[in-house]
Design a protein around this motif. Structure first.
Motif, PDB file in Angstrom:
ATOM      1  N   UNK A  53     -33.352 -53.313  44.096  1.00 30.42           N
ATOM      2  CA  UNK A  53     -33.077 -53.005  45.496  1.00 30.42           C
ATOM      3  C   UNK A  53     -32.738 -51.543  45.719  1.00 30.42           C
ATOM      4  N   UNK A  54     -32.620 -50.741  44.670  1.00 31.88           N
ATOM      5  CA  UNK A  54     -32.279 -49.322  44.794  1.00 31.88           C
ATOM      6  C   UNK A  54     -33.244 -48.496  43.967  1.00 31.88           C
ATOM      7  N   UNK A  55     -33.536 -47.262  44.407  1.00 33.45           N
ATOM      8  CA  UNK A  55     -34.440 -46.410  43.621  1.00 33.45           C
ATOM      9  C   UNK A  55     -33.811 -45.997  42.301  1.00 33.45           C
ATOM     10  N   UNK A  56     -34.673 -45.796  41.300  1.00 33.36           N
ATOM     11  CA  UNK A  56     -34.276 -45.282  39.981  1.00 33.36           C
ATOM     12  C   UNK A  56     -33.171 -46.111  39.330  1.00 33.36           C
ATOM     13  N   UNK A  57     -33.086 -47.384  39.680  1.00 38.45           N
ATOM     14  CA  UNK A  57     -32.114 -48.303  39.073  1.00 38.45           C
ATOM     15  C   UNK A  57     -30.674 -47.834  39.240  1.00 38.45           C
ATOM     16  N   UNK A  58     -30.396 -47.127  40.351  1.00 40.50           N
ATOM     17  CA  UNK A  58     -29.033 -46.657  40.596  1.00 40.50           C
ATOM     18  C   UNK A  58     -28.079 -47.833  40.747  1.00 40.50           C
ATOM     19  N   UNK A  59     -28.562 -48.904  41.389  1.00 42.41           N
ATOM     20  CA  UNK A  59     -27.699 -50.059  41.597  1.00 42.41           C
ATOM     21  C   UNK A  59     -27.253 -50.712  40.309  1.00 42.41           C
ATOM     22  N   UNK A  94     -13.891 -54.736  23.609  1.00 41.79           N
ATOM     23  CA  UNK A  94     -14.688 -55.964  23.440  1.00 41.79           C
ATOM     24  C   UNK A  94     -15.116 -56.493  24.794  1.00 41.79           C
ATOM     25  N   UNK A  95     -16.415 -56.863  24.896  1.00 43.62           N
ATOM     26  CA  UNK A  95     -16.954 -57.462  26.104  1.00 43.62           C
ATOM     27  C   UNK A  95     -17.518 -58.837  25.757  1.00 43.62           C
ATOM     28  N   UNK A  96     -17.172 -59.865  26.511  1.00 44.98           N
ATOM     29  CA  UNK A  96     -17.760 -61.188  26.261  1.00 44.98           C
ATOM     30  C   UNK A  96     -19.280 -61.130  26.419  1.00 44.98           C
ATOM     31  N   UNK A  97     -19.991 -61.603  25.415  1.00 42.68           N
ATOM     32  CA  UNK A  97     -21.439 -61.412  25.401  1.00 42.68           C
ATOM     33  C   UNK A  97     -22.129 -62.189  26.519  1.00 42.68           C
ATOM     34  N   UNK A  98     -21.733 -63.442  26.736  1.00 41.64           N
ATOM     35  CA  UNK A  98     -22.378 -64.246  27.768  1.00 41.64           C
ATOM     36  C   UNK A  98     -22.138 -63.659  29.153  1.00 41.64           C
ATOM     37  N   UNK A  99     -20.908 -63.232  29.415  1.00 43.86           N
ATOM     38  CA  UNK A  99     -20.611 -62.631  30.713  1.00 43.86           C
ATOM     39  C   UNK A  99     -21.373 -61.324  30.889  1.00 43.86           C
ATOM     40  N   UNK A 100     -21.460 -60.533  29.837  1.00 45.05           N
ATOM     41  CA  UNK A 100     -22.211 -59.271  29.912  1.00 45.05           C
ATOM     42  C   UNK A 100     -23.684 -59.535  30.162  1.00 45.05           C
ATOM     43  N   UNK A 101     -24.219 -60.603  29.566  1.00 48.18           N
ATOM     44  CA  UNK A 101     -25.614 -60.959  29.811  1.00 48.18           C
ATOM     45  C   UNK A 101     -25.828 -61.356  31.263  1.00 48.18           C
ATOM     46  N   UNK A 102     -24.878 -62.067  31.837  1.00 54.37           N
ATOM     47  CA  UNK A 102     -24.984 -62.440  33.251  1.00 54.37           C
ATOM     48  C   UNK A 102     -24.978 -61.207  34.150  1.00 54.37           C
ATOM     49  N   UNK A 103     -24.179 -60.216  33.782  1.00 50.83           N
ATOM     50  CA  UNK A 103     -24.164 -58.963  34.561  1.00 50.83           C
ATOM     51  C   UNK A 103     -25.519 -58.267  34.475  1.00 50.83           C
ATOM     52  N   UNK A 104     -26.136 -58.273  33.291  1.00 49.33           N
ATOM     53  CA  UNK A 104     -27.458 -57.651  33.154  1.00 49.33           C
ATOM     54  C   UNK A 104     -28.497 -58.415  33.969  1.00 49.33           C
ATOM     55  N   UNK A 105     -28.343 -59.721  34.072  1.00 54.80           N
ATOM     56  CA  UNK A 105     -29.242 -60.496  34.925  1.00 54.80           C
ATOM     57  C   UNK A 105     -29.030 -60.144  36.395  1.00 54.80           C
ATOM     58  N   UNK A 106     -27.771 -59.942  36.790  1.00 53.33           N
ATOM     59  CA  UNK A 106     -27.502 -59.505  38.160  1.00 53.33           C
ATOM     60  C   UNK A 106     -28.078 -58.120  38.426  1.00 53.33           C
ATOM     61  N   UNK A 107     -28.192 -57.304  37.383  1.00 52.43           N
ATOM     62  CA  UNK A 107     -28.799 -55.982  37.533  1.00 52.43           C
ATOM     63  C   UNK A 107     -30.260 -56.052  37.932  1.00 52.43           C
ATOM     64  N   UNK A 108     -30.918 -57.182  37.641  1.00 53.24           N
ATOM     65  CA  UNK A 108     -32.309 -57.336  38.061  1.00 53.24           C
ATOM     66  C   UNK A 108     -32.423 -57.261  39.577  1.00 53.24           C
ATOM     67  N   UNK A 109     -31.422 -57.756  40.287  1.00 54.12           N
ATOM     68  CA  UNK A 109     -31.405 -57.646  41.744  1.00 54.12           C
ATOM     69  C   UNK A 109     -30.909 -56.280  42.191  1.00 54.12           C
ATOM     70  N   UNK A 110     -29.782 -55.831  41.642  1.00 52.17           N
ATOM     71  CA  UNK A 110     -29.204 -54.561  42.078  1.00 52.17           C
ATOM     72  C   UNK A 110     -30.112 -53.387  41.738  1.00 52.17           C
ATOM     73  N   UNK A 111     -30.781 -53.421  40.583  1.00 47.60           N
ATOM     74  CA  UNK A 111     -31.642 -52.316  40.198  1.00 47.60           C
ATOM     75  C   UNK A 111     -32.937 -52.277  40.973  1.00 47.60           C
TER      76      UNK A 111
END
Length: 354
Positions: A131-137, A112-129
């Motif tokens: 800043x790196x080629x092919x969304x490796x980040x 089980x993953x907390x949905x709100x926290x998981x959504x925040x991680x996906x939002x952080x992926x907007x920066x990490x992805x």
């Protein structure tokens, strides 16, 4: 009592000092608990690695942003000319993509993953992805998040690989459905560069397969990757197929991430008076996402803009509207989330979530 005999008080004092009362009394002392609480101390090596990762991400993002600075006047004009209602709807469509990605990851996860926290991680992926080629980040950040949530590294990697497999298969199915529904229209409007890009992709796949088969080092690396990452992901895919609820949620989440991009570009076209053509928006974004995943530039910058603009123009949309619509789309779906994602990533790191 002889002069050399110890006094009763002195004897009691010596006996008191000789007993290891700190060890015996420590469990009962209320002020001893803080000394026994485990302290999390970051090693200098871990801190240096985190600083290095941040330098790499900031460097990649700087490489992305510098070429886009010249487009700021056009972005400002696009914002001035946009109809506010459709622009707000485009923002809402773009936001649904992060919730859909969180739902897809949560469904593919065996725990089980907390949905709100998981959504925040996906939002952080907007920066990490970006800043790196092919969304490796973004892939690495998801693995880090799952590992921090209690998964082993192998299971976390397999879960992220499973989500990627579901995303790719769903993307191909949606593209096939789009081709069946509006096949003649797409074939009529497909630009020449798209055919050449498809041919180049086929040639690249063939060359890669031949290289892997011929060079022993590459063959060994692919075999190791398949054994350690791909096979566990397919085993999890078999388990996911046995759970209709999780399977349906993962597919809906994968569909949401693709369709939210198409809906965002469609709303941007309507905001700038580009006409109501959802087929053009859907086809352009699907091709743009495919090229962005294979582009060597961070975030697919340059490649995505060219693919989206060329796709819209090939469907008969004037370039004077297509380019501002693409710039508005990239501002809403990429650059604003990058800024918010950077702030979110910093907060998640402080909370020790990633």
């Amino acid at each position: 009592m002889s002069p050399t005999s110890p006094r009763p008080g002195k004897e009691l004092s010596i006996s008191h000092d000789s007993t290891p009362e700190p060890q015996a009394a420590a469990p009962g002392q209320p002020d001893a608990a803080p000394d026994q609480a485990p302290k999390v101390v970051r090693s200098p090596r871990s801190h240096a690695l985190r600083v290095l990762v941040w330098f790499v991400l900031i460097g990649g993002l700087t490489y992305v942003v510098i070429p886009e600075i010249s487009e700021i006047p056009r972005m400002g004009k696009a914002l001035r000319d946009a109809q506010p209602a459709w622009a707000i709807l485009a923002v809402l469509f773009a936001a649904t993509g992060f919730f859909a990605a969180a739902a897809s990851l949560a469904a593919c996860s065996p725990m089980h993953l907390p949905f709100l926290r998981t959504t925040r991680v996906q939002l952080a992926n907007a920066f990490a992805g970006t800043a790196t080629p092919a969304s490796v980040g973004s892939l690495a950040l998801n693995v880090r998040y799952l590992s921090k949530s209690g998964m082993s590294t192998a299971l976390a990697t397999g879960t992220v690989a499973l989500q990627s497999i579901v995303q790719v298969l769903t993307h191909l199915v949606l593209l096939s459905i789009l081709a069946l529904v509006a096949g003649r229209s797409i074939d009529h409007h497909m630009p020449g560069w798209a055919r050449w890009a498809l041919l180049a992709a086929v040639v690249a796949v063939v060359v890669t397969v031949v290289t892997v088969l011929v060079v022993p080092r590459f063959r060994h690396a692919v075999r190791t990757y398949a054994r350690d990452d791909v096979l566990p992901a397919f085993r999890q895919l078999g388990g996911l197929a046995k759970d209709p609820r999780r399977l349906g949620l993962s597919i809906l989440g994968a569909m949401g991430t693709t369709l939210s991009s198409a809906a965002t570009l469609w709303a941007c076209l309507l905001a700038l008076g580009g006409g109501n053509d959802p087929i053009a928006a859907a086809f352009s974004t699907m091709v743009g996402q495919t090229l962005a995943s294979a582009a060597p530039t961070p975030g697919g910058v340059g490649v995505v803009e060219a693919a989206l603009t060329g796709g819209l123009v090939s469907f008969g949309i004037a370039s004077a509207i297509a380019l501002p619509a693409v710039l508005l789309y990239r501002l809403i779906s990429c650059w604003i989330p990058v800024l918010i994602g950077w702030i979110t990533l910093r907060l998640l790191q402080r909370e020790d979530v990633v």
